[in-house]
Every structure is written in C-alpha cells, then in structure tokens.
Design an enzyme around this catalytic site. Sequence first.
Site, mmCIF file in Angstrom:
data_model
loop_
_atom_site.group_PDB
_atom_site.id
_atom_site.type_symbol
_atom_site.label_atom_id
_atom_site.label_comp_id
_atom_site.label_asym_id
_atom_site.label_seq_id
_atom_site.Cartn_x
_atom_site.Cartn_y
_atom_site.Cartn_z
ATOM 1 N N ASP A 63 1.863 0.077 9.873
ATOM 2 C CA ASP A 63 2.140 -0.332 11.248
ATOM 3 C C ASP A 63 3.360 0.413 11.788
ATOM 4 O OD1 ASP A 63 0.105 -2.125 11.004
ATOM 5 O OD2 ASP A 63 1.427 -3.855 10.655
HETATM 6 N N1 URA Z 1 0.304 -5.078 6.159
HETATM 7 C C1 URA Z 1 0.831 -5.153 7.406
HETATM 8 O O1 URA Z 1 0.866 -6.210 8.025
HETATM 9 N N2 URA Z 1 1.357 -4.028 7.939
HETATM 10 C C2 URA Z 1 1.377 -2.837 7.297
HETATM 11 O O2 URA Z 1 1.886 -1.846 7.838
HETATM 12 C C3 URA Z 1 0.822 -2.784 6.002
HETATM 13 C C4 URA Z 1 0.283 -3.919 5.457
#
Ligand code: URA
Length: 245
Positions: A111
């Site tokens: 993310d």
């Molecule tokens: N889980 C999440 O919520 N975000 C990420 O970037 C990776 C795993």
Amino acid sequence: MQSKKSRLDRYLSVKTGTPKGDIRLLLAQKRVQVDGRVATDAQQVIDQFSHIALDGEILQSNIRRYVMLNKPVGVVSATKDDQHTTALDLLSEYNNGEFYAPDLHIVGRLDLNSSGLLLLTNDGEWSRYLMSPENKVAKVYEVTVENPITDECIQAFNDGIYFPFEGITTKPAKLECISECVGRVTLEEGRYHQIKRMFGRFRNPVLKLHRSAVGKFQLDDELLPGQAKTLSDQRIVSGKLSPDS
Ligand code: URA
C-alpha cells in the site's frame, strides 16, 4: 531501453524461416512455449524479454532482472501514476537509473502508506511463483497498531477471518507479539489491504506497516528507504524459481 514488441507468429516465422501458415500449425500442436506456458495464439504479443521455446529448444532467452527496493511510505506500487512517485520512478531517478528497465513489474504490491521490501522483475514465471497462494511463500510484516494486540486477535489471525466482499476466509496467518502494540505478521497470501482489514475487524487501526521478507528474500538492512539493489542470487539466476530451493 525500448521494448521491441512483435506478434508471435511473425517472430517465429522470421526466426525459423517457416511460412506463417505453418506457424499456426505449430501453435495448434502446442509445440511453442512463451514464458513457460504453451502458446496457441498467433497474435500473442511478445518482446525481447519473452522467453520463447519451440519443441523445448530455446529460441530466445530473456535477460531476467531481479531487483529489491526498500519502498518508502508515500511511493505507489505501480509502474505509472499521475499523482505519486512510483516504485519505477525510484529506480530511475533516485538510483541514477542503475536498476531501471521499463519492463519490470512489481511482485506483490505494498500500500501507499506501507514500507519495506518490494521485489521487481521482468520474469513473469518467478513473480507468479512467489505470489501464488498454493506455493505458500511467506510474506513477513512488522506492524504497529493503535491498541494492544489481544490473544483473541492472534487466534483469529490463525483461524482465518471471513472477508464478505470477496466471500473468502483468509488462510491461517501467524501473528506474534513483539511488544504491546507491535506485532509480526506472516501471511502466505496477499489480499487487498489484508493486514489492515484483519486488524480492522478488532477495531485496531494499523499505524505502521513494513514488509521485511518475501520467502527467503530479506530486505537488506543496508538499503535506505528508496534505495535498491540487484538480486544476483544464484538460486534465481540459475532459473530455479523457489526461493526455498
Ligand atoms: N496488508 C496491508 O494491509 N497492506 C499492505 O501493504 C500489505 C499487506
């Protein structure tokens, strides 16, 4: 480096000196493989990094690239974006272009507000292997949450949590407590915002999320946020896909 795209039948015809009509027959007989998969579509688009074999004989071997990037918060796991700096921008701008190749793709997104290990490659077979849940490749994350981690939460991660939107239950995930509000999560899959949504079920917002490993590939401690390095691990370059092999 520009990508040299071509149609598969045109490429095979020129390369083997076979008329295009006969190429269709080769394809129908499932004698051609592109990037490890049987190719039957004459119009399939290939480029100079496509791995192409006829009857098991390699006609074109791609130059495979494997890059490890320490993704900072605020960088988007994409090749192009109008608003944010992308992982590929980082490879070109902040590393003097040393690792840049326009054909790289991201192996398992992080993310925008997550940081840590991001693998990039032009080797579709390798990335599929790493990301495919049936191969059970562990992804390890250090997570800081707002409220203390409870035993109930640890148990639920292990049992699986139902995501009604996708209609699936998450696979068993390991949640270890490092301190009251800091945990280590090991996942063998990668659903959209998975860790945030899992903690969300316990009304426990994620404040920081950092990926430290994918399979045997550990984020190199010496890489500062935004820095990258080429993976020259013999297990990869020799063509063995499994990071566990
Ligand atoms: N889980 C999440 O919520 N975000 C990420 O970037 C990776 C795993």
